[in-house]
Design a protein around this motif. Structure first.
Motif, PDB file in Angstrom:
ATOM      1  N   GLY A 202      32.373  28.234   4.153  1.00 27.78           N
ATOM      2  CA  GLY A 202      32.789  29.626   4.145  1.00 27.78           C
ATOM      3  C   GLY A 202      31.689  30.531   3.610  1.00 27.78           C
ATOM      4  O   GLY A 202      31.034  30.213   2.615  1.00 27.78           O
ATOM      5  N   ILE A 203      31.480  31.659   4.283  1.00 30.53           N
ATOM      6  CA  ILE A 203      30.426  32.604   3.914  1.00 30.53           C
ATOM      7  C   ILE A 203      31.083  33.923   3.503  1.00 30.53           C
ATOM      8  O   ILE A 203      31.474  34.727   4.348  1.00 30.53           O
ATOM      9  N   LYS A 204      31.220  34.133   2.201  1.00 31.87           N
ATOM     10  CA  LYS A 204      31.876  35.357   1.725  1.00 31.87           C
ATOM     11  C   LYS A 204      31.064  36.604   2.058  1.00 31.87           C
ATOM     12  O   LYS A 204      31.628  37.675   2.252  1.00 31.87           O
ATOM     13  N   ALA A 205      29.744  36.469   2.150  1.00 32.09           N
ATOM     14  CA  ALA A 205      28.898  37.612   2.485  1.00 32.09           C
ATOM     15  C   ALA A 205      29.181  38.127   3.896  1.00 32.09           C
ATOM     16  O   ALA A 205      28.871  39.287   4.207  1.00 32.09           O
ATOM     17  N   LEU A 206      29.777  37.273   4.748  1.00 31.10           N
ATOM     18  CA  LEU A 206      30.120  37.674   6.116  1.00 31.10           C
ATOM     19  C   LEU A 206      31.586  38.055   6.246  1.00 31.10           C
ATOM     20  O   LEU A 206      32.080  38.263   7.350  1.00 31.10           O
ATOM     21  N   GLY A 207      32.280  38.150   5.124  1.00 25.58           N
ATOM     22  CA  GLY A 207      33.666  38.621   5.154  1.00 25.58           C
ATOM     23  C   GLY A 207      34.717  37.553   4.978  1.00 25.58           C
ATOM     24  O   GLY A 207      35.914  37.838   5.068  1.00 25.58           O
ATOM     25  N   SER A 208      34.317  36.311   4.692  1.00 27.41           N
ATOM     26  CA  SER A 208      35.293  35.248   4.517  1.00 27.41           C
ATOM     27  C   SER A 208      36.014  35.392   3.177  1.00 27.41           C
ATOM     28  O   SER A 208      35.408  35.736   2.160  1.00 27.41           O
ATOM     29  N   ASP A 209      37.306  35.101   3.174  1.00 24.79           N
ATOM     30  CA  ASP A 209      38.070  35.060   1.937  1.00 24.79           C
ATOM     31  C   ASP A 209      37.976  33.707   1.249  1.00 24.79           C
ATOM     32  O   ASP A 209      38.495  33.542   0.145  1.00 24.79           O
ATOM     33  N   TYR A 210      37.317  32.740   1.891  1.00 27.70           N
ATOM     34  CA  TYR A 210      37.230  31.378   1.365  1.00 27.70           C
ATOM     35  C   TYR A 210      35.785  30.894   1.444  1.00 27.70           C
ATOM     36  O   TYR A 210      35.048  31.248   2.358  1.00 27.70           O
ATOM     37  N   LYS A 211      35.400  30.046   0.486  1.00 26.45           N
ATOM     38  CA  LYS A 211      34.019  29.558   0.454  1.00 26.45           C
ATOM     39  C   LYS A 211      33.935  28.035   0.464  1.00 26.45           C
ATOM     40  O   LYS A 211      32.853  27.477   0.253  1.00 26.45           O
ATOM     41  N   GLY A 212      35.050  27.351   0.689  1.00 25.19           N
ATOM     42  CA  GLY A 212      35.034  25.898   0.718  1.00 25.19           C
ATOM     43  C   GLY A 212      34.317  25.349   1.935  1.00 25.19           C
ATOM     44  O   GLY A 212      33.944  26.087   2.861  1.00 25.19           O
ATOM     45  N   GLY A 213      34.119  24.027   1.943  1.00 28.45           N
ATOM     46  CA  GLY A 213      33.426  23.374   3.048  1.00 28.45           C
ATOM     47  C   GLY A 213      34.299  22.350   3.736  1.00 28.45           C
ATOM     48  O   GLY A 213      35.213  21.780   3.146  1.00 28.45           O
TER      49      GLY A 213
ATOM     50  N   ALA B  69      36.628   6.541  16.305  1.00 25.63           N
ATOM     51  CA  ALA B  69      36.790   6.748  14.872  1.00 25.63           C
ATOM     52  C   ALA B  69      36.669   8.230  14.578  1.00 25.63           C
ATOM     53  O   ALA B  69      35.793   8.913  15.131  1.00 25.63           O
ATOM     54  N   GLY B  70      37.549   8.743  13.726  1.00 21.24           N
ATOM     55  CA  GLY B  70      37.508  10.149  13.355  1.00 21.24           C
ATOM     56  C   GLY B  70      37.604  10.320  11.857  1.00 21.24           C
ATOM     57  O   GLY B  70      38.294   9.553  11.164  1.00 21.24           O
ATOM     58  N   LEU B  71      36.901  11.316  11.319  1.00 23.74           N
ATOM     59  CA  LEU B  71      36.886  11.572   9.880  1.00 23.74           C
ATOM     60  C   LEU B  71      36.870  13.072   9.636  1.00 23.74           C
ATOM     61  O   LEU B  71      36.178  13.827  10.327  1.00 23.74           O
ATOM     62  N   CYS B  72      37.636  13.495   8.631  1.00 28.60           N
ATOM     63  CA  CYS B  72      37.648  14.898   8.202  1.00 28.60           C
ATOM     64  C   CYS B  72      37.666  14.932   6.687  1.00 28.60           C
ATOM     65  O   CYS B  72      38.409  14.169   6.044  1.00 28.60           O
ATOM     66  N   ASP B  73      36.870  15.821   6.091  1.00 31.90           N
ATOM     67  CA  ASP B  73      36.840  15.988   4.638  1.00 31.90           C
ATOM     68  C   ASP B  73      36.732  17.479   4.332  1.00 31.90           C
ATOM     69  O   ASP B  73      35.737  18.116   4.666  1.00 31.90           O
ATOM     70  N   ALA B  74      37.776  18.036   3.754  1.00 23.31           N
ATOM     71  CA  ALA B  74      37.826  19.460   3.409  1.00 23.31           C
ATOM     72  C   ALA B  74      37.861  19.593   1.892  1.00 23.31           C
ATOM     73  O   ALA B  74      38.717  18.986   1.235  1.00 23.31           O
ATOM     74  N   ALA B  75      36.949  20.374   1.323  1.00 24.30           N
ATOM     75  CA  ALA B  75      36.834  20.452  -0.128  1.00 24.30           C
ATOM     76  C   ALA B  75      36.632  21.895  -0.570  1.00 24.30           C
ATOM     77  O   ALA B  75      36.035  22.708   0.145  1.00 24.30           O
ATOM     78  N   GLY B  76      37.141  22.189  -1.757  1.00 25.90           N
ATOM     79  CA  GLY B  76      36.910  23.499  -2.341  1.00 25.90           C
ATOM     80  C   GLY B  76      37.943  24.518  -1.919  1.00 25.90           C
ATOM     81  O   GLY B  76      39.086  24.202  -1.593  1.00 25.90           O
ATOM     82  N   ASP B  77      37.527  25.761  -1.907  1.00 20.91           N
ATOM     83  CA  ASP B  77      38.398  26.903  -1.661  1.00 20.91           C
ATOM     84  C   ASP B  77      38.660  27.044  -0.158  1.00 20.91           C
ATOM     85  O   ASP B  77      37.855  27.616   0.573  1.00 20.91           O
ATOM     86  N   LEU B  78      39.803  26.512   0.303  1.00 20.44           N
ATOM     87  CA  LEU B  78      40.174  26.566   1.715  1.00 20.44           C
ATOM     88  C   LEU B  78      41.662  26.884   1.847  1.00 20.44           C
ATOM     89  O   LEU B  78      42.471  26.490   0.999  1.00 20.44           O
ATOM     90  N   PRO B  79      42.077  27.563   2.928  1.00 24.27           N
ATOM     91  CA  PRO B  79      43.499  27.849   3.137  1.00 24.27           C
ATOM     92  C   PRO B  79      44.234  26.636   3.685  1.00 24.27           C
ATOM     93  O   PRO B  79      43.616  25.664   4.136  1.00 24.27           O
ATOM     94  N   TYR B  80      45.558  26.707   3.691  1.00 19.58           N
ATOM     95  CA  TYR B  80      46.371  25.583   4.177  1.00 19.58           C
ATOM     96  C   TYR B  80      46.051  25.233   5.618  1.00 19.58           C
ATOM     97  O   TYR B  80      46.115  24.075   6.025  1.00 19.58           O
TER      98      TYR B  80
END
Length: 379
Positions: free
Chosen positions: A231-242, A264-275
């Motif tokens: 997430g890039i807050k400088a571009l207007g994002s409300d979230y900065k997680g990855g 095979a599939g993998l997903c990893d979401a961390a930090g400040d992210l919405p539901y």
């Protein structure tokens, strides 16, 4: 110019399978527009050639209601590149006021050295929110949400080695959520106020490796992809997680009639992210048999194998099975609540001119089932 008409096009999941949220909408616009366009591939190898594909698709689902999807795709090759250009649009409307509009474009330049894809969409869908974590998915109780979404995704890439493309992906998405249940059965089904009207802007590297002999019905080769967006807050994002997502598919022929496919599939979401930007188990057919979004957490993974067999004429069948799960994070992989699934399916090739199948899959999960109807293989 060739006009093509198919009775079925975009992937439709009925029964316990349905759209799970805004990111699912973008995935459908992107992947299914590509799949529909590839069905028109014959005859577009020369500069100036063009195919037009029109697809009307009746749909019915307990979540979406009864309605119609209409898609139109133009497949052309203005510069005689190995990968022709694709432009398409789709619209969906159902009797319970669900609607979706989307567009897609892909092109290659400099003898396929550079590739660029773009997808844009807007819509309103009624979705089910089960909460976060394996316990929330196990209880199988959901709150209904009205989700209004406007989204744009851009991805430029450059070939760095044969079959290997590297570049960036940019995603901008605004989501407005209106809960239908004023007092959900469980407190964790309440969407936080700051996530009910928010913007997500993400940017990061995207890598693709493709050595398949066919993009929609491969017999051999491999396909890998990975994206790591922040997430890039400088571009207007409300979230900065990855969020990191990756997938790998390998195809091994066994005689002239049989292919083994592995994914095979993998997903990893961390930090400040919405539901709606967490990892959704069952998303993008990573494991059929589960409603995407019922199991949602900071990490998900899936492994599956599929046996594909040509029977006679234009008819074939498949059998598939796999296992996966979710966990709060990649570091907590050992806490996985295992979610197995398996099933069988039929395949039909509507045209001998294009190597593409219509598919009907019946899948069963640990305590769920789903029916999938669509064009092209699940992976």
């Amino acid at each position: 110019m060739t006009a093509l008409l198919l009775p079925l096009g975009l992937t439709l999941a009925t029964g316990t399978a349905s759209a799970a949220g805004p990111n699912d909408q973008m995935d459908e616009i992107d992947e299914q527009a590509t799949a529909v366009a590839e069905a028109a591939r014959a005859g577009t190898g020369k500069k100036g050639d063009k195919d037009v594909l029109a697809v009307p698709l009746p749909i019915t689902s307990p979540v979406l209601g009864v309605g119609l999807v209409v898609a139109g795709v133009v497949f052309y090759n203005p510069n005689g590149a190995p990968s022709p250009w694709i432009s398409g649009a789709a619209a969906m409307k159902t009797n319970n006021d669900n609607w979706l509009l989307g567009g897609f474009h892909s092109m290659s330049l400099a003898d396929d050295r550079f590739r660029f894809t773009a997808a844009v969409g807007a819509g309103k869908l009624v979705t089910d929110y089960y909460g976060t974590g394996d316990a929330a998915g196990d209880r199988d109780v959901a709150a209904q949400l009205d989700e209004k979404t406007v989204a744009l995704r851009l991805q430029p890439q450059m070939r760095v080695l044969p079959g290997l493309y590297a570049g960036v992906r940019a995603l901008a998405m605004h989501v407005k959520v209106n809960p239908r249940d004023a007092d959900p059965a469980f407190p964790d089904l309440v969407i936080p106020q700051d996530q009910r009207n928010s913007t997500l802007v993400q940017l990061g590297p995207a890598v693709t490796y493709d050595r398949r002999d066919d993009s929609l019905n491969p017999r051999q080769g491999a396909f890998l992809h990975a994206e790591w967006l922040w997430g890039i807050k400088a571009l207007g994002s409300d979230y900065k997680g990855g969020k990191f997502t990756a997938g790998a598919s390998v195809y091994v022929p066994s005689g002239t009639r049989t292919v083994w496919a592995f994914h095979a599939g993998l997903c990893d979401a961390a930090g400040d992210l919405p539901y709606f930007d967490l990892c959704l188990y069952g998303q993008k057919n990573d494991l059929r048999g589960y409603k995407a979004g019922r199991y949602r957490d900071g990490m998900s993974w899936a492994l599956q194998a599929e046996w594909r067999r040509h029977l006679f004429g234009r008819v074939g069948m498949v059998a598939f099975g796999g296992i996966g799960g979710i966990a709060p994070s990649l570091a907590q992989l050992g806490r996985t609540d295992f979610l197995p699934a398996g099933g069988v399916g039929l395949r039909f090739q509507p045209s001998r001119a294009t190597n593409i199948n219509l598919r009907l899959d019946l899948a069963v999960g640990r305590d769920s089932q789903a029916v999938y109807l669509g064009i092209a293989e699940a992976f």
